[in-house]
Design an enzyme around this catalytic site. Structure first.
Site, PDB file in Angstrom:
ATOM      1  N   LYS A 277       9.426   7.475   2.854  1.00  0.00           N
ATOM      2  CA  LYS A 277       8.608   8.482   2.177  1.00  0.00           C
ATOM      3  C   LYS A 277       9.495   9.589   1.621  1.00  0.00           C
ATOM      4  O   LYS A 277      10.516   9.905   2.214  1.00  0.00           O
ATOM      5  CB  LYS A 277       7.641   9.136   3.182  1.00  0.00           C
ATOM      6  CG  LYS A 277       6.448   8.313   3.583  1.00  0.00           C
ATOM      7  CD  LYS A 277       5.547   9.131   4.504  1.00  0.00           C
ATOM      8  CE  LYS A 277       4.412   8.287   5.047  1.00  0.00           C
ATOM      9  NZ  LYS A 277       3.458   7.875   4.013  1.00  0.00           N
ATOM     10  N   ARG A 351      -2.115  -0.619   8.569  1.00  0.00           N
ATOM     11  CA  ARG A 351      -2.952  -1.813   8.522  1.00  0.00           C
ATOM     12  C   ARG A 351      -2.301  -2.980   9.273  1.00  0.00           C
ATOM     13  O   ARG A 351      -2.995  -3.857   9.785  1.00  0.00           O
ATOM     14  CB  ARG A 351      -3.286  -2.173   7.066  1.00  0.00           C
ATOM     15  CG  ARG A 351      -2.116  -2.569   6.228  1.00  0.00           C
ATOM     16  CD  ARG A 351      -2.423  -2.489   4.751  1.00  0.00           C
ATOM     17  NE  ARG A 351      -2.383  -1.114   4.242  1.00  0.00           N
ATOM     18  CZ  ARG A 351      -2.684  -0.754   2.999  1.00  0.00           C
ATOM     19  NH1 ARG A 351      -3.060  -1.669   2.123  1.00  0.00           N
ATOM     20  NH2 ARG A 351      -2.609   0.501   2.639  1.00  0.00           N
TER      21      ARG A 351
HETATM   22  N1  BES Z   1       0.051   7.319   7.230  1.00  0.00           N
HETATM   23  C1  BES Z   1      -0.008   7.039   5.848  1.00  0.00           C
HETATM   24  C2  BES Z   1      -1.267   7.560   5.162  1.00  0.00           C
HETATM   25  C3  BES Z   1      -1.492   9.052   5.150  1.00  0.00           C
HETATM   26  C4  BES Z   1      -1.197   9.789   4.011  1.00  0.00           C
HETATM   27  C5  BES Z   1      -2.047   9.712   6.228  1.00  0.00           C
HETATM   28  C6  BES Z   1      -1.424  11.150   3.972  1.00  0.00           C
HETATM   29  C7  BES Z   1      -2.286  11.077   6.203  1.00  0.00           C
HETATM   30  C8  BES Z   1      -1.980  11.790   5.069  1.00  0.00           C
HETATM   31  C9  BES Z   1       0.036   5.531   5.629  1.00  0.00           C
HETATM   32  O1  BES Z   1       0.759   4.808   6.552  1.00  0.00           O
HETATM   33  C10 BES Z   1       0.697   5.307   4.304  1.00  0.00           C
HETATM   34  O2  BES Z   1       1.829   5.621   4.183  1.00  0.00           O
HETATM   35  N2  BES Z   1      -0.049   4.744   3.348  1.00  0.00           N
HETATM   36  C11 BES Z   1       0.467   4.457   2.057  1.00  0.00           C
HETATM   37  C12 BES Z   1       0.019   3.083   1.665  1.00  0.00           C
HETATM   38  C13 BES Z   1       0.644   2.560   0.425  1.00  0.00           C
HETATM   39  C14 BES Z   1       2.126   2.349   0.632  1.00  0.00           C
HETATM   40  C15 BES Z   1      -0.020   1.275   0.047  1.00  0.00           C
HETATM   41  C16 BES Z   1      -0.077   5.513   1.098  1.00  0.00           C
HETATM   42  O3  BES Z   1      -1.235   5.916   1.251  1.00  0.00           O
HETATM   43  O4  BES Z   1       0.677   5.985   0.261  1.00  0.00           O
HETATM   44 MN    MN Z   2       2.820   4.721   6.054  1.00  0.00          MN
END
Ligand code: BES
Ligand code: MN
Ligand code: ZN
Length: 496
Positions: A277, A351
């Protein structure tokens, strides 16, 4: 801080702060009127000179010289009568606690908001007042030198003995709910360096300790390998902290055939893995175990609440880190139900952990599964920071959860599990892949999870927005972990 409910007359109460209320436009009534009378009408006269109009959330503070034994009086605005409800009471109680804290008042006496001319039941009002006060009082001070001071005693006082008797039950319910929320908030607020899968195991054991009604089972890496939990193990590969699967069971005293599974996402820190990230997005990712924190919060309150249903709390805990051993984009994992998953983005790890956790949950043959997960940023884009997305394969169950959320004062909104979008998670080389297209990300994540619940009635709650507050939400929800979901689930369990 002690919170209690008793019979008494506000105009005769000796205390540091007396809390009364007023509706917008219609002004004072009931117990507040009696205080105004004892003050020779000064209460109403003074605020007419001020800007105070009784708007919801506004307050007017008066120093009292004579007439009543209380040192100060605060009038809390309840807003318009036609908009009045339990959430207004919860917030009014929270606001009064904030005022008490700012004055360092030790002894607070409060009117029972809205039981008289507001038309609410004493039990409900007592419950939400305790919630509002306890949650407004919450701070996460573990890492701070300066701690805030709370009142010693917060007394809710009514002249009606029947309201005291009916309110007692609500007082206990409020204490149980608030304790559950606080337990969840503390876990979510704890930094990733101090909270690992093992820490969540300890939290589960702590919750069960001394309670004959709760059992805990823990699966370590070796057992997870035997069970074929390839997805949970895959996510954990980049971390030095080993994954754990935790299974708590609450058995009620009364015989019941009904069984519910509560499943929580438990990623103790989400760096994204090799699909790292950007650092700004990582700042709050200690909150990525908020789903499991909500489940643990429910279990922290469940024995006291004693719902008439068997409840299973399940989470697969792991840390998502990049390293030479981490899973790569393009890798293929095999889930506990034998489905293969192409991992195109290691940041879509929630997921993956849930695939195995949900599969494990279905093996308990429950009547319903409810999962809570900080699953997608797309959900926050769709509904904003304060609303949870609900997705479900069963409208009866989803209506029940939405009704429970409404009662509990938590905001949830349904999104569709659109069948036509299933094509977006088809893989060229495996059964499915872990990312969709750019659009509809909360829904494709929900569709992914649906592969692991068979046809058991199931509700998925994407709590990515409300689980962690980056700004103050309301008088009882400050910045940080919110414990969102705990109150909804407790209301749902109470309905059995
Ligand atoms: N934990 C994150 C989602 C999240 C984002 C929670 C902001 C709380 C606040 C999750 O694991 C994630 O990174 N999701 C990605 C999925 C994508 C790579 C398909 C996302 O939402 O960007
Ligand atoms: Mn994630
Ligand atoms: Zn995540």
């Amino acid at each position: 801080m002690d919170i209690s409910l008793r019979k008494g007359y506000l105009s005769k109460e000796k205390c540091d702060l007396l809390v009364v209320n007023a509706f917008e436009e219609s002004g004072v009534g009931g117990a507040t009127e009696s205080v105004d009378l004892a003050l020779d009408g000064k209460l109403v006269k003074f605020w007419k000179e001020d800007a105070f109009k009784g708007k919801q959330g506004s307050t007017n503070l008066l120093r009292v010289g004579s007439g009543i034994p209380a040192k100060r009086v605060v009038v809390v605005g309840l807003g318009k009568k036609e908009d009045f409800n339990l959430e207004v009471v919860r917030q009014a109680a929270a606001t009064s606690l904030k005022v008490a804290k700012s004055l360092e008042a030790k002894h607070v006496v409060s009117v029972m908001h809205g039981v008289g001319n507001g038309g609410l039941s004493a039990r409900d009002v007592a419950r939400v007042m305790v919630e509002g006060v306890r949650l407004a009082d919450y701070t996460f001070a573990k890492y701070k030198k300066d701690k805030t001071v709370s009142p010693k005693l917060f007394e809710i006082v009514t002249k009606n003995g029947r309201h005291v008797r009916n309110g007692e039950k609500g007082l206990d319910e409020g204490e149980a709910e608030a304790a559950g929320v606080v337990f969840a908030r503390d876990l979510v607020n704890t930094p990733g360096m101090d909270l690992h899968p093992e820490t969540l195991v300890e939290a589960a054991r702590k919750v069960a300790k001394g309670k004959g009604s709760i059992r805990v089972r823990v699966y370590d890496r070796e057992k997870l390998e035997k069970m074929g939990a390839g997805c949970l193990l895959g996510v954990a590969k980049g971390s030095v902290h080993e994954p754990k699967m935790v299974h708590m069971v609450y058995t009620p005293k009364v015989k019941t055939k009904k069984k519910v599974c509560l499943v929580g996402k438990a990623v103790t820190f989400d760096s994204g893995g090799l699909s790292l990230k950007p650092s700004q997005y990582m700042e709050t990712m200690k909150c990525d175990m908020a789903g499991s924190a909500a489940v643990l919060g429910v279990f922290a309150a469940i024995d006291q609440m004693a719902p008439k249903v068997e409840v299973h709390g399940i989470f697969g805990a792991a840390e998502n880190m990049p390293s030479g051993e981490a899973i790569r984009p393009g890798d293929v994992l095999t889930a506990m139900n034998k489905m293969t998953i192409e991992v195109l983005n290691t940041d879509a790890e929630g997921r993956l952990t849930l695939a195995d956790t949900l599969t494990y949950a279905t093996k308990q043959k429950p009547d319903a599964i409810i999962d809570l997960a900080t699953l997608t940023g797309a959900c926050v884009v769709a509904l904003g920071e304060e609303i949870t997305a609900l997705m479900s394969n069963n409208s009866e169950l989803s209506q029940k959860i939405l009704a429970s959320a409404e009662e509990a004062g938590e905001k949830m909104w349904e999104m569709p599990l659109e069948k036509n979008y299933k094509k977006l998670i088809k893989s060229e080389i495996a059964d499915i892949k872990n990312t969709g297209s750019r659009w509809g990300g909360a829904i494709t994540a929900g569709l992914f999870l649906q592969n692991f619940v068979n046809d058991i009635p199931w509700v998925h709650l994407d709590i990515a927005g409300p689980a962690f507050a980056e700004r103050v939400v309301d008088p009882y929800t400050g910045k940080g972990g919110t414990g969102h979901g705990v109150r909804t689930l407790l209301h749902y369990l109470r309905s059995f």
